[in-house]
Design a protein around this motif. Structure first.
Motif, PDB file in Angstrom:
ATOM      1  N   TRP A 178      32.231 -32.744 -11.368  1.00  0.00           N
ATOM      2  CA  TRP A 178      33.514 -32.082 -11.122  1.00  0.00           C
ATOM      3  C   TRP A 178      34.587 -32.587 -12.084  1.00  0.00           C
ATOM      4  CZ3 TRP A 178      35.324 -27.986  -8.563  1.00  0.00           C
ATOM      5  CH2 TRP A 178      36.706 -27.870  -8.414  1.00  0.00           C
ATOM      6  N   ALA A 179      34.662 -33.893 -12.273  1.00  0.00           N
ATOM      7  CA  ALA A 179      35.656 -34.454 -13.186  1.00  0.00           C
ATOM      8  C   ALA A 179      35.458 -33.917 -14.598  1.00  0.00           C
ATOM      9  CB  ALA A 179      35.574 -35.977 -13.171  1.00  0.00           C
ATOM     10  N   ASP A 180      34.208 -33.789 -15.012  1.00  0.00           N
ATOM     11  CA  ASP A 180      33.920 -33.287 -16.352  1.00  0.00           C
ATOM     12  C   ASP A 180      34.272 -31.811 -16.479  1.00  0.00           C
ATOM     13  OD1 ASP A 180      32.625 -33.636 -19.055  1.00  0.00           O
ATOM     14  OD2 ASP A 180      31.279 -32.114 -18.224  1.00  0.00           O
ATOM     15  N   GLN A 181      33.923 -31.023 -15.497  1.00  0.00           N
ATOM     16  CA  GLN A 181      34.183 -29.586 -15.563  1.00  0.00           C
ATOM     17  C   GLN A 181      35.667 -29.262 -15.491  1.00  0.00           C
ATOM     18  OE1 GLN A 181      31.836 -28.059 -12.310  1.00  0.00           O
ATOM     19  NE2 GLN A 181      29.971 -27.849 -13.560  1.00  0.00           N
ATOM     20  N   ASN A 182      36.465 -30.136 -14.906  1.00  0.00           N
ATOM     21  CA  ASN A 182      37.889 -29.868 -14.701  1.00  0.00           C
ATOM     22  C   ASN A 182      38.795 -30.762 -15.539  1.00  0.00           C
ATOM     23  OD1 ASN A 182      38.154 -27.833 -12.240  1.00  0.00           O
ATOM     24  ND2 ASN A 182      36.408 -29.181 -11.850  1.00  0.00           N
ATOM     25  N   LYS A 183      38.258 -31.362 -16.570  1.00  0.00           N
ATOM     26  CA  LYS A 183      39.092 -32.194 -17.436  1.00  0.00           C
ATOM     27  C   LYS A 183      40.077 -31.327 -18.212  1.00  0.00           C
ATOM     28  CE  LYS A 183      35.560 -32.483 -21.111  1.00  0.00           C
ATOM     29  NZ  LYS A 183      34.547 -31.617 -20.451  1.00  0.00           N
ATOM     30  N   VAL A 184      41.210 -31.904 -18.560  1.00  0.00           N
ATOM     31  CA  VAL A 184      42.286 -31.184 -19.238  1.00  0.00           C
ATOM     32  C   VAL A 184      42.828 -32.057 -20.370  1.00  0.00           C
ATOM     33  CG1 VAL A 184      42.961 -29.892 -17.177  1.00  0.00           C
ATOM     34  CG2 VAL A 184      44.007 -32.134 -17.630  1.00  0.00           C
ATOM     35  N   PRO A 185      43.486 -31.451 -21.370  1.00  0.00           N
ATOM     36  CA  PRO A 185      44.174 -32.265 -22.378  1.00  0.00           C
ATOM     37  C   PRO A 185      45.125 -33.236 -21.693  1.00  0.00           C
ATOM     38  CG  PRO A 185      44.107 -29.974 -23.071  1.00  0.00           C
ATOM     39  CD  PRO A 185      43.612 -30.002 -21.644  1.00  0.00           C
ATOM     40  N   ALA A 186      45.119 -34.477 -22.162  1.00  0.00           N
ATOM     41  CA  ALA A 186      45.815 -35.525 -21.406  1.00  0.00           C
ATOM     42  C   ALA A 186      46.614 -36.458 -22.290  1.00  0.00           C
ATOM     43  CB  ALA A 186      44.793 -36.328 -20.595  1.00  0.00           C
ATOM     44  N   LYS A 187      47.568 -37.119 -21.658  1.00  0.00           N
ATOM     45  CA  LYS A 187      48.292 -38.239 -22.249  1.00  0.00           C
ATOM     46  C   LYS A 187      47.840 -39.491 -21.508  1.00  0.00           C
ATOM     47  CE  LYS A 187      52.377 -36.543 -21.332  1.00  0.00           C
ATOM     48  NZ  LYS A 187      53.852 -36.343 -21.313  1.00  0.00           N
ATOM     49  N   LEU A 188      47.459 -40.517 -22.236  1.00  0.00           N
ATOM     50  CA  LEU A 188      46.975 -41.750 -21.627  1.00  0.00           C
ATOM     51  C   LEU A 188      47.950 -42.895 -21.879  1.00  0.00           C
ATOM     52  CD1 LEU A 188      43.183 -41.694 -22.628  1.00  0.00           C
ATOM     53  CD2 LEU A 188      44.287 -40.654 -20.639  1.00  0.00           C
ATOM     54  N   TRP A 239      47.956 -38.456 -17.563  1.00  0.00           N
ATOM     55  CA  TRP A 239      48.773 -37.319 -17.170  1.00  0.00           C
ATOM     56  C   TRP A 239      48.295 -36.075 -17.917  1.00  0.00           C
ATOM     57  CZ3 TRP A 239      50.667 -42.146 -18.239  1.00  0.00           C
ATOM     58  CH2 TRP A 239      51.485 -42.765 -17.283  1.00  0.00           C
ATOM     59  N   ASP A 240      48.488 -34.906 -17.333  1.00  0.00           N
ATOM     60  CA  ASP A 240      48.278 -33.705 -18.122  1.00  0.00           C
ATOM     61  C   ASP A 240      49.503 -33.511 -19.018  1.00  0.00           C
ATOM     62  OD1 ASP A 240      50.311 -32.430 -16.657  1.00  0.00           O
ATOM     63  OD2 ASP A 240      48.931 -31.248 -15.446  1.00  0.00           O
ATOM     64  N   LEU A 241      49.504 -32.474 -19.824  1.00  0.00           N
ATOM     65  CA  LEU A 241      50.581 -32.302 -20.802  1.00  0.00           C
ATOM     66  C   LEU A 241      51.871 -31.796 -20.182  1.00  0.00           C
ATOM     67  CD1 LEU A 241      48.619 -30.949 -23.890  1.00  0.00           C
ATOM     68  CD2 LEU A 241      49.063 -33.311 -23.166  1.00  0.00           C
ATOM     69  N   LYS A 242      51.864 -31.560 -18.846  1.00  0.00           N
ATOM     70  CA  LYS A 242      53.087 -31.205 -18.122  1.00  0.00           C
ATOM     71  C   LYS A 242      53.585 -32.380 -17.278  1.00  0.00           C
ATOM     72  CE  LYS A 242      52.063 -26.245 -17.853  1.00  0.00           C
ATOM     73  NZ  LYS A 242      51.873 -25.086 -16.939  1.00  0.00           N
ATOM     74  N   ASP A 243      53.061 -33.572 -17.562  1.00  0.00           N
ATOM     75  CA  ASP A 243      53.469 -34.816 -16.888  1.00  0.00           C
ATOM     76  C   ASP A 243      53.012 -34.908 -15.445  1.00  0.00           C
ATOM     77  OD1 ASP A 243      54.607 -35.887 -19.130  1.00  0.00           O
ATOM     78  OD2 ASP A 243      56.649 -35.224 -18.646  1.00  0.00           O
ATOM     79  N   ASN A 244      51.975 -34.163 -15.062  1.00  0.00           N
ATOM     80  CA  ASN A 244      51.363 -34.351 -13.752  1.00  0.00           C
ATOM     81  C   ASN A 244      50.341 -35.482 -13.855  1.00  0.00           C
ATOM     82  OD1 ASN A 244      52.570 -31.999 -12.379  1.00  0.00           O
ATOM     83  ND2 ASN A 244      51.339 -30.824 -13.830  1.00  0.00           N
ATOM     84  N   LEU A 245      50.458 -36.466 -12.994  1.00  0.00           N
ATOM     85  CA  LEU A 245      49.498 -37.557 -12.974  1.00  0.00           C
ATOM     86  C   LEU A 245      48.154 -37.034 -12.477  1.00  0.00           C
ATOM     87  CD1 LEU A 245      49.362 -40.677 -13.423  1.00  0.00           C
ATOM     88  CD2 LEU A 245      49.727 -40.910 -10.962  1.00  0.00           C
ATOM     89  N   ILE A 246      47.074 -37.278 -13.232  1.00  0.00           N
ATOM     90  CA  ILE A 246      45.766 -36.761 -12.818  1.00  0.00           C
ATOM     91  C   ILE A 246      44.798 -37.868 -12.417  1.00  0.00           C
ATOM     92  CG2 ILE A 246      45.968 -34.635 -14.142  1.00  0.00           C
ATOM     93  CD1 ILE A 246      44.221 -35.873 -16.295  1.00  0.00           C
ATOM     94  N   GLY A 247      45.084 -39.117 -12.763  1.00  0.00           N
ATOM     95  CA  GLY A 247      44.192 -40.200 -12.350  1.00  0.00           C
ATOM     96  C   GLY A 247      44.637 -41.531 -12.890  1.00  0.00           C
ATOM     97  N   ILE A 248      44.254 -42.589 -12.177  1.00  0.00           N
ATOM     98  CA  ILE A 248      44.579 -43.966 -12.576  1.00  0.00           C
ATOM     99  C   ILE A 248      43.328 -44.818 -12.419  1.00  0.00           C
ATOM    100  CG2 ILE A 248      45.967 -46.012 -12.060  1.00  0.00           C
ATOM    101  CD1 ILE A 248      48.122 -44.281 -10.975  1.00  0.00           C
ATOM    102  N   THR A 249      43.131 -45.726 -13.355  1.00  0.00           N
ATOM    103  CA  THR A 249      42.090 -46.734 -13.252  1.00  0.00           C
ATOM    104  C   THR A 249      42.752 -48.105 -13.142  1.00  0.00           C
ATOM    105  OG1 THR A 249      40.512 -45.442 -14.555  1.00  0.00           O
ATOM    106  CG2 THR A 249      40.122 -47.792 -14.422  1.00  0.00           C
ATOM    107  N   VAL A 250      42.322 -48.904 -12.174  1.00  0.00           N
ATOM    108  CA  VAL A 250      42.897 -50.227 -11.952  1.00  0.00           C
ATOM    109  C   VAL A 250      41.784 -51.273 -11.961  1.00  0.00           C
ATOM    110  CG1 VAL A 250      44.211 -51.711 -10.384  1.00  0.00           C
ATOM    111  CG2 VAL A 250      44.786 -49.281 -10.577  1.00  0.00           C
ATOM    112  N   ASN A 251      42.020 -52.371 -12.664  1.00  0.00           N
ATOM    113  CA  ASN A 251      41.077 -53.493 -12.720  1.00  0.00           C
ATOM    114  C   ASN A 251      41.770 -54.753 -12.228  1.00  0.00           C
ATOM    115  OD1 ASN A 251      40.128 -55.933 -14.831  1.00  0.00           O
ATOM    116  ND2 ASN A 251      38.420 -54.751 -13.984  1.00  0.00           N
ATOM    117  N   TYR A 252      41.117 -55.460 -11.280  1.00  0.00           N
ATOM    118  CA  TYR A 252      41.642 -56.739 -10.778  1.00  0.00           C
ATOM    119  C   TYR A 252      40.478 -57.543 -10.240  1.00  0.00           C
ATOM    120  CZ  TYR A 252      44.763 -60.111  -8.529  1.00  0.00           C
ATOM    121  OH  TYR A 252      45.417 -61.257  -8.171  1.00  0.00           O
TER     122      TYR A 252
END
Length: 517
Positions: A178-188, A239-252
Motif C-alpha cells: 500500500w505504501a508503495d502504490q500510494n507514494k507521492v512526490p515528497a519533501k524530506l 511531507w507531500d508538496l502541499k505541506d501535508n505530513l505523510i509519515g515520520i520515522t523515529v529512532n531511539y
C-alpha cells in the motif's frame, strides 16, 4: 490456541495540514532541489493492525504467560522511499522480535508484488514485551530433539503462534504494498533531538569488581553505571508538496518493557499518540529501535521512587514523542534524496555450554519443576535447549544491512545490541545522521560487547541460553560490518535553510537610541 485475526486499518496518506504548515508555514522554506536529471524523491506510508487475540502468549520471558486484557493496538508501520532509480522499504513491527524465516517470507512477498528488491527491505521489531507471540521458540524448531527437549521447548517456553505468524506476514506485505502504490512526490527533513530522562544503562559496576544487570535501587554495592546511554532522538519526516505530513520515522534506544497492562505496543503507543496529537495528523509513525541491549527505563541509581506500568509507559513514550515534535518543527527539507541499500549475510558460531553443565542441567529438569529453585530450573532448561539447538544449528545466520535515505543511514543488526557498539557505529559512519536499528531482519538474542565477557563484566545479558549464545566477538563483527557498509554509500548533503536576503535597512520603528522624555 487462538489465532490472530487480521484487522486491516488504513490511514489516508495526505491527512490534515501539519502544525508546521498551520502555525509557521515559513519554517520549511523552499525545499532543496534534487540534482539535475534526478526526479524528486517519492514517499509513501501505511500501517496495519496486528493486535493479538486474548489468550495468546505474551512474549518476553523464559516461561509461558498469557494475555488476559487489552490496552492498545499492536501495529505494523511501513514507509517506502523512491529516488527514481532505487526503492527501499522500512518496516517497524510492534513485536518482541521478528524471526528470520518470517523476514524471508515477507521480503519475497513484497518483491513479488512491488518489485522492491528483497535486500532493500528492512523489517525491525520494537521489542515490545506486551505484544503478540512471534517469539521466542519457533514452530518445529525442536522437532529433531528427544521428547524431554521437545516438552521443554513447546510446553515450558515462550513459543510463537503459527496463525499469528501468518497474520503478521500478511500485514507487513500489505502495508508495504500500500505504501508503495500510494507514494507521492515528497519533501524530506532529517534531524535529531535529545532525551536523557527516560533511559538508563541497566548494568551497574559493583564493589566486587563485576558489572551486574538490575542490581537494585538502593543497593550499597553499586559504584556507578557500567555503561552509557544514547540520548539521540533521530527523525525523518516526509511531507507531500502541499505541506501535508505523510509519515515520520523515529529512532531511539530504550527497551520496550514499561508494560502498561495487557496487550500493548508498550511505550511506543504514547510516542505515536503524542506526535499525532501534537502535529494534528494521522500520518503513520514508524518506530525503529536503537541499540538498547543494555538500556532500559529502570534507573537502578534512582534517588526517588519512579512510577511503573501505565504511568511509566506514558512518561517514556510521551517525552520521546515530544522531542520528536520539536525536531519536526525546525527541519529544513529537500525534494532530492538518494536511496540505496547494502547488506552482508554470514554465519556466526554459537558458544557451546560445558558438557558437565549440560549433564547437571538435564538432571535438574528431569525432576519435578516445583522441587527446584525457579531461576535455577529456568536456566537449566535453557542450557538443555541450547545443547539441542547446537546439535542442529552450531552457527546462526546473521544479516547486517544499511539503508540510505539522503543524508541519513540506518545500520541494522538482528541482535539486542549493546549501546556502546551502537555509539561506535555513529562515531565512525561518514553520514551526518546515523541511526543503528537493532532486532532487524531476524533475532539472535543479546549480543554484548567483548568487554562484558571480561572478569569485570557479567550480568544477565552474558548468560548462555537458547536465546543468547553467539560467540564473544559477535558484537564486534556486526559493528565492523555496519561501519564498513556505511562507508560504501555516498551521503547526500544535509538540507539547509535558505540564506537570508541581502541587508537593506534596519527596522524604521526601532533604529534609534532610548527615549527618556
Amino acid at each position: 490456541m487462538k489465532t490472530g485475526v487480521a484487522r486491516a486499518r488504513l490511514f489516508v496518506l495526505c491527512g490534515p495540514l501539519s502544525v508546521v504548515a498551520l502555525l509557521c508555514p515559513a519554517i520549511l522554506g523552499a525545499p532543496a532541489e534534487p540534482p539535475p536529471g534526478r526526479a524528486p524523491v517519492q514517499a509513501g506510508f501505511a500501517e496495519r493492525d496486528i493486535t493479538p487475540a486474548l489468550g495468546m502468549e505474551q512474549p518476553g520471558n523464559y516461561g509461558k504467560d498469557y494475555h488476559r486484557s487489552f490496552h492498545d493496538p499492536c501495529k505494523v508501520r511501513a514507509g517506502v522511499f523512491d529516488d527514481g532509480i532505487k526503492r527501499v522499504a522500512i518496516v517497524g513491527v510492534d513485536a518482541l522480535a521478528v524471526p528470520r524465516h518470517l523476514v524471508t517470507k515477507v521480503r519475497a512477498g513484497i518483491e513479488a508484488k512491488t518489485g522492491i528488491p528483497a535486500g532493500n527491505i528492512l523489517v525491525s521489531a520494537s521489542h515490545s514485551h506486551s505484544s503478540g507471540p512471534l517469539g521466542m521458540i519457533q514452530p518445529g524448531e525442536y522437532d529433531h530433539a528427544d521428547e524431554l527437549v521437545k516438552d521443554l521447548a513447546y510446553n515450558h517456553s515462550t513459543t510463537a503462534d503459527p496463525g499469528y505468524l501468518l497474520t503478521v506476514e500478511k500485514a507487513i506485505v500489505d502495508a508495504v504494498v500500500w505504501a508503495d502504490q500510494n507514494k507521492v512526490p515528497a519533501k524530506l527533513g532529517f534531524g535529531r533531538g535529545e532525551e536523557r530522562q527516560v533511559a538508563f544503562n541497566r548494568r551497574q559496576k559493583l564493589k566486587n569488581g563485576q558489572s551486574w544487570s538490575h542490581s537494585g535501587v538502593g543497593n550499597p554495592e553499586i559504584i556507578d553505571y557500567a555503561g552509557p546511554i544514547d540520548p539521540e532522538v533521530g527523525v525523518i519526516a516526509a511531507w507531500d508538496l502541499k505541506d501535508n505530513l505523510i509519515g515520520i520515522t523515529v529512532n531511539y534506544a530504550c527497551h520496550c518493557t514499561t508494560n502498561p497492562g495487557g496487550i500493548s505496543a508498550n511505550w511506543v503507543q504514547y510516542l505515536e499518540q503524542v506526535i499525532q496529537g501534537g502535529l494534528q495528523t494521522r500520518a503513520p509513525v514508524v518506530f525503529l529501535q536503537g541499540a538498547c541491549g543494555d538500556i532500559t527505563q529502570v534507573d537502578n541509581l534512582a534517588k526517588f521512587t519512579r512510577p511503573g506500568g501505565e504511568a511509566m509507559s506514558r512518561f517514556v513514550g510521551g517525552r520521546i514523542g515530544a522531542e520528536a515534535i520539536k525536531v519536526v518543527l525546525g527541519l529544513p527539507t529537500t525534494t532530492g534524496a538518494t536511496v540505496d541499500a547494502k547488506s552482508r549475510v554470514w554465519s556466526i558460531k554459537r558458544r557451546v555450554p560445558n558438557p558437565d553443565k549440560v549433564k547437571a542441567a538435564r538432571e535438574i529438569v528431569e525432576q519435578k519443576k516445583e522441587a527446584a529453585d525457579p531461576t535455577t530450573w529456568a536456566f537449566s532448561k535453557e542450557t538443555v535447549l541450547l545443547d539441542a539447538l547446537i546439535r542442529k544449528e552450531p552457527e546462526a545466520e546473521v544479516e547486517v544491512q544499511t539503508i540510505q535515505i539522503g543524508p541519513a543511514v540506518l545500520v541494522s543488526n538482528p541482535a539486542e545490541f549493546f549501546v556502546e557498539n551502537g555509539l561506535r557505529i555513529k562515531e565512525e559512519s561518514p553520514f551526518p545522521f546515523t541511526w543503528p536499528v537493532e532486532l532487524a531482519n531476524g533475532c539472535t538474542g543479546y549480543v554484548p560487547t567483548e568487554e562484558a565477557f571480561l572478569p569485570s563484566g557479567g550480568g544477565y545479558e552474558t548468560r548462555l541460553t537458547s536465546y543468547s549464545n553467539l560467540e564473544i566477538t559477535a558484537g564486534t563483527q556486526m559493528t565492523d560490518t555496519g561501519i564498513k557498509l556505511s562507508k560504501e554509500h555516498t551521503p547526500d548533503p544535509e538540507p539547509r535553510f535558505p540564506e537570508p536576503p541581502p541587508f537593506r535597512a534596519p527596522w524604521s520603528y526601532g533604529n534609534l537610541g532610548p527615549e527618556l522624555e
